[in-house]
Design an enzyme around this catalytic site. Sequence first.
Site, mmCIF file in Angstrom:
data_model
loop_
_atom_site.group_PDB
_atom_site.id
_atom_site.type_symbol
_atom_site.label_atom_id
_atom_site.label_comp_id
_atom_site.label_asym_id
_atom_site.label_seq_id
_atom_site.Cartn_x
_atom_site.Cartn_y
_atom_site.Cartn_z
ATOM 1 N N LYS A 48 10.858 49.681 69.416
ATOM 2 C CA LYS A 48 10.453 48.315 69.715
ATOM 3 C C LYS A 48 11.642 47.862 70.666
ATOM 4 C CE LYS A 48 7.138 47.953 67.211
ATOM 5 N NZ LYS A 48 5.416 47.879 67.606
ATOM 6 N N SER A 263 7.315 54.230 58.444
ATOM 7 C CA SER A 263 6.121 54.615 59.195
ATOM 8 C C SER A 263 6.334 55.732 60.016
ATOM 9 C CB SER A 263 5.780 53.354 60.115
ATOM 10 O OG SER A 263 7.011 53.121 60.914
#
Length: 301
Positions: A48, A263
């Site tokens: 991110k 994840s």
Amino acid sequence: MKSYPTIEDIIGSTPLVRLQRLPGDVGEPRGNVILAKLEGHNPAGSVKDRAALSMILQAEARGDIRPGDTLIEATSGNTGIALAMAAAVRGYRMVLIMPDNSTQERCAAMTAYGAELILTPSQGGGMEYARDLALRMQSEGKGKVLDQFSNADNPRAHYETTGPEIWTQTEGGITHFVSAMGTTGTIMGVGSYLRERNPAVRIIGAQPAEGAHIPGIRKWPEAYQPSIYDPAGVDAFEPITQEQAETMARRLAAEEGIFGGISSAGAAVAALRVAAEVRDATIVFIVCDRGDRYLSSGVFN
């Protein structure tokens, strides 16, 4: 005077490494190579970082924001940490809204960068409520929402950086790209770039199986589907259970030395499933963050 890089300059250019032990019979015996893109090497610790800096820089270039402004964002963790870092570098006040079931490590990282943290009840709407609150605060004049879920500068970051890196690192040999799906910025941006270079590249999304609550992997209600998401950009989906993701997170660390988050492990599960169905393939999956921000969850105990 010698010129040195800043924190902004070292976002991206992350390593791509080959799995050695986990693939077993679905690896070399089938002619497959499975590669992990280690996004935890970014300065704030996740994939991110790319989107966070992109959203701020592009908003600045358009004149939408300027240093000193207040930015607001709903986040489940990694985007918030990345935005807090980028806001600190660029001179913004950062307000982050997050469900209260997020790990201690993620909360602490955000506040360490100077962000203000608003925790919302995880049982009272979760991320959907956090997103609504962010937009409501913007309408009340309390700041500017970058909105990673609808902001084209999110996938743009991956189209311009992550995708080209993977193409170059595999010398154009990639056949399958696998990514967890949250905001979908990574899979949309990388997938778009790779398909432009080779339309035969398959794009695989890891989604939560029924009942799974895996940080960073979401299946959104229709009303909250990220507008940056285009279903045509994903060829297939792999459902990942909670147990599969958590077990794989431990195995990645203990057997491959890759200490990634939950994840990331879900993407690894999906990549290994793909390998079991193909031959002579080069499969790349995203290790989107580091496992140390999940220690208090007990997953690695």
